[in-house]
Scaffold this active site. Structure first.
Site, PDB file in Angstrom:
ATOM      1  CG  HIS A 120      -1.986  -0.879   1.280  1.00  0.00           C
ATOM      2  ND1 HIS A 120      -2.117  -1.955   2.456  1.00  0.00           N
ATOM      3  CD2 HIS A 120      -2.854  -1.304   0.427  1.00  0.00           C
ATOM      4  CE1 HIS A 120      -3.302  -2.693   2.307  1.00  0.00           C
ATOM      5  NE2 HIS A 120      -3.600  -2.055   1.013  1.00  0.00           N
ATOM      6  CE  LYS A 136     -12.841  -6.893   4.432  1.00  0.00           C
ATOM      7  NZ  LYS A 136     -12.129  -5.928   3.674  1.00  0.00           N
ATOM      8  NE  ARG A 171      -2.939  -7.997  -4.315  1.00  0.00           N
ATOM      9  CZ  ARG A 171      -4.015  -8.189  -3.475  1.00  0.00           C
ATOM     10  NH1 ARG A 171      -3.419  -8.258  -2.502  1.00  0.00           N
ATOM     11  NH2 ARG A 171      -5.096  -8.479  -3.800  1.00  0.00           N
ATOM     12  CB  SER A 226      -4.516  -6.361   4.400  1.00  0.00           C
ATOM     13  OG  SER A 226      -4.023  -5.186   4.013  1.00  0.00           O
TER      14      SER A 226
END
Length: 161
Positions: A16, A40, A89, A127
């Site tokens: 990030h 979440k 990615r 993450s």
């Protein structure tokens, strides 16, 4: 030109930070917008994520941290943002991100989405991977800044009580 880099940042990773650093050199102002998604199950609260980001980004003069909930496109409109930045990615990221970019464009025609390809050394990093490695007491020192590593260590310690 104002760019927003939205995400959950739970936790913020070196991947990030690489995207943020690169954005800070391309845009007049970069807003790192932390998503407050109460549905979440996050490791860190939105406040904790914001504080960690503010600490690791304190030397950037044109980067600020903010939070939002609801639709990103509403946040974009309210804050007169020109560009949404998303990191990619792998090819698998592209399909989802392309769908989101087209949805945002259909909701607000004036917005553009810019994709930045992850730097090679972070192309595997997420993450979720950081949290999983940390949960098993793996070394995350090359994956996150020290302050984030310490915060994760504290959180995993709390969870073991």
């Amino acid at each position: 030109m104002i760019a927003v880099y939205p995400g959950s940042f739970d936790p913020v990773t070196n991947g990030h930070l690489d995207i943020i650093d690169r954005c800070s050199k391309k845009f007049d102002k970069v807003i790192v917008a932390v998503l407050n998604n109460s549905s979440k199950n996050s490791m860190f609260s939105v406040e904790e994520r914001s504080e960690l980001l503010e600490e690791v980004l304190k030397d950037y003069k044109n980067v600020e941290v903010d939070t939002f909930s609801g639709l990103l496109i509403d946040y974009v409109r309210e804050n007169n943002i020109d560009v949404i930045v998303r990191g990619l990615r792998a090819v698998s990221d592209y399909e989802y991100e392309m769908q989101m970019a087209l949805t945002n464009k259909s909701l607000y025609n004036d917005i553009e989405t810019v994709f930045l390809i992850s730097s090679t050394q972070y192309s595997f990093l997420s993450s979720s991977i950081v949290k999983e490695v940390a949960m098993f007491n793996g070394d995350i020192s090359s994956l996150v800044p020290k302050i984030v590593k310490d915060a994760i260590k504290e959180k995993t310690k709390e969870g073991q009580k």
